[in-house]
Design a protein around this motif. Structure first.
Motif, mmCIF file in Angstrom:
data_model
loop_
_atom_site.group_PDB
_atom_site.id
_atom_site.type_symbol
_atom_site.label_atom_id
_atom_site.label_comp_id
_atom_site.label_asym_id
_atom_site.label_seq_id
_atom_site.Cartn_x
_atom_site.Cartn_y
_atom_site.Cartn_z
ATOM 1 N N ALA A 1 -0.541 7.567 10.031
ATOM 2 C CA ALA A 1 0.242 6.696 9.495
ATOM 3 C C ALA A 1 1.030 7.272 8.229
ATOM 4 O O ALA A 1 2.350 6.878 8.108
ATOM 5 N N ALA A 2 0.289 8.114 7.388
ATOM 6 C CA ALA A 2 1.210 8.697 6.290
ATOM 7 C C ALA A 2 2.095 9.522 6.835
ATOM 8 O O ALA A 2 3.504 9.371 6.298
ATOM 9 N N LEU A 3 2.085 10.337 7.902
ATOM 10 C CA LEU A 3 3.038 11.237 8.301
ATOM 11 C C LEU A 3 4.216 10.553 9.154
ATOM 12 O O LEU A 3 5.543 10.861 8.972
ATOM 13 N N ALA A 4 3.930 9.522 9.997
ATOM 14 C CA ALA A 4 4.765 8.639 10.497
ATOM 15 C C ALA A 4 5.676 8.126 9.647
ATOM 16 O O ALA A 4 6.706 7.747 10.063
ATOM 17 N N ASP B 1 0.938 -1.335 0.075
ATOM 18 C CA ASP B 1 -0.125 0.119 -0.067
ATOM 19 C C ASP B 1 0.698 1.324 -0.093
ATOM 20 O O ASP B 1 2.121 0.942 -0.029
ATOM 21 N N GLY B 2 0.300 2.510 -0.042
ATOM 22 C CA GLY B 2 0.901 3.680 -0.136
ATOM 23 C C GLY B 2 1.934 4.137 1.190
ATOM 24 O O GLY B 2 2.735 4.840 0.964
ATOM 25 N N ILE B 3 1.361 3.567 2.134
ATOM 26 C CA ILE B 3 2.244 3.966 3.385
ATOM 27 C C ILE B 3 3.593 3.184 3.492
ATOM 28 O O ILE B 3 4.428 3.678 3.508
ATOM 29 N N ALA B 4 3.376 1.679 3.033
ATOM 30 C CA ALA B 4 4.580 1.138 3.003
ATOM 31 C C ALA B 4 5.442 1.350 1.742
ATOM 32 O O ALA B 4 6.691 1.453 1.982
ATOM 33 N N ALA B 5 4.944 1.994 0.708
ATOM 34 C CA ALA B 5 5.631 2.191 -0.513
ATOM 35 C C ALA B 5 6.330 3.545 0.018
ATOM 36 O O ALA B 5 7.461 3.724 -0.351
ATOM 37 N N THR B 6 5.689 4.309 0.616
ATOM 38 C CA THR B 6 6.277 5.801 1.015
ATOM 39 C C THR B 6 7.633 5.558 1.968
ATOM 40 O O THR B 6 8.487 5.903 1.772
ATOM 41 N N ARG B 7 7.150 4.702 3.097
ATOM 42 C CA ARG B 7 8.460 4.216 3.797
ATOM 43 C C ARG B 7 9.845 3.439 3.001
ATOM 44 O O ARG B 7 10.733 4.033 3.396
ATOM 45 N N ALA B 8 9.303 2.838 2.032
ATOM 46 C CA ALA B 8 10.253 2.182 1.206
ATOM 47 C C ALA B 8 11.187 3.106 0.460
ATOM 48 O O ALA B 8 12.090 3.203 0.161
#
Length: 218
Positions: A92-95, A61-68
């Motif tokens: 979640a997004a900001l974290a 998802d977008g959260i995991a992709a952002t982190r990666a």
């Protein structure tokens, strides 16, 4: 020129954003992705300045992709896009390190403004959303700062400004509170971000709360 990657599983959404962004001569859409995994691979290849990242996509998802993405490309800025403006998604997004959060109902001017804001190194986070983020932290135990008090590098005035940022005040509100100009308030914030080695205003809020400078909102 600001390079942008569009990551959304709906072709029509990507086409719409591409059309809106094309109207700004200083913004160039350099690529598209329909899944989180594809977004990570494409970002690695194209190294865009900004990614418009959907939260809900097949697979990653977008959260995991952002982190990666940010683990490999810390200079890239991510704006999270979603249909649902919920506290869970905002936090979640900001974290995960996102620099902005928009719903898909954003207008053309708002979208282009968002890209410009985060590309310039600022965070797209309204005072109301800041208050919600702090509210989430109010229910979490305060983490011990690694290696001591991270905020010790700040001057007394910078600490006060950071405290007000964490309380959800805008630059103009901080200026009125401290009887200074909005530009001076922004300068203090910029210096605090540099001294603490955080990405932007969002991460400044998180550090302030984790180190006990910010408290639960009344």
């Amino acid at each position: 020129m600001i390079s942008v990657l569009l990551a959304d599983d709906q072709h029509l959404v990507r086409a719409g954003f591409r059309s809106l962004l094309r109207r700004d001569r200083e913004i160039q859409v350099v690529g598209e992705a329909s899944t989180g995994d594809e977004a990570v691979r494409t970002a690695r290849e194209l190294r865009p300045d900004v990614i418009l990242m959907d939260i809900r996509m097949p697979g990653m998802d977008g959260i995991a992709a952002t982190r990666a993405v940010l683990a490999e490309l810390p200079e890239t800025r991510v704006i999270i896009l979603t249909t649902f403006e919920t506290d869970e998604y905002v936090f979640a997004a900001l974290a995960a390190g996102a620099s902005g959060f928009l719903t898909k109902e954003v207008g053309p001017d708002g979208l282009r403004h968002a890209v410009r804001v985060v590309a310039a190194g600022d965070a797209l986070l309204s005072p109301s959303v800041t208050r919600r983020v702090v509210g989430q932290f109010a229910h979490r135990p305060v983490a011990a700062a690694p290696g001591g008090d991270r905020l010790a590098v700040l001057t007394d005035r910078e600490r006060e400004v950071v405290r007000l940022v964490a309380a959800g005040l805008s630059n103009e509100e901080i200026a009125r509170e401290l009887v200074i100009s909005p530009l001076t308030a922004k300068t203090h914030i910029t210096r605090a971000i540099a001294k603490l080695g955080v990405r932007d205003r969002v991460q400044l809020v998180i550090v302030a709360f984790e180190d006990g400078l910010a408290g639960p909102l009344s």
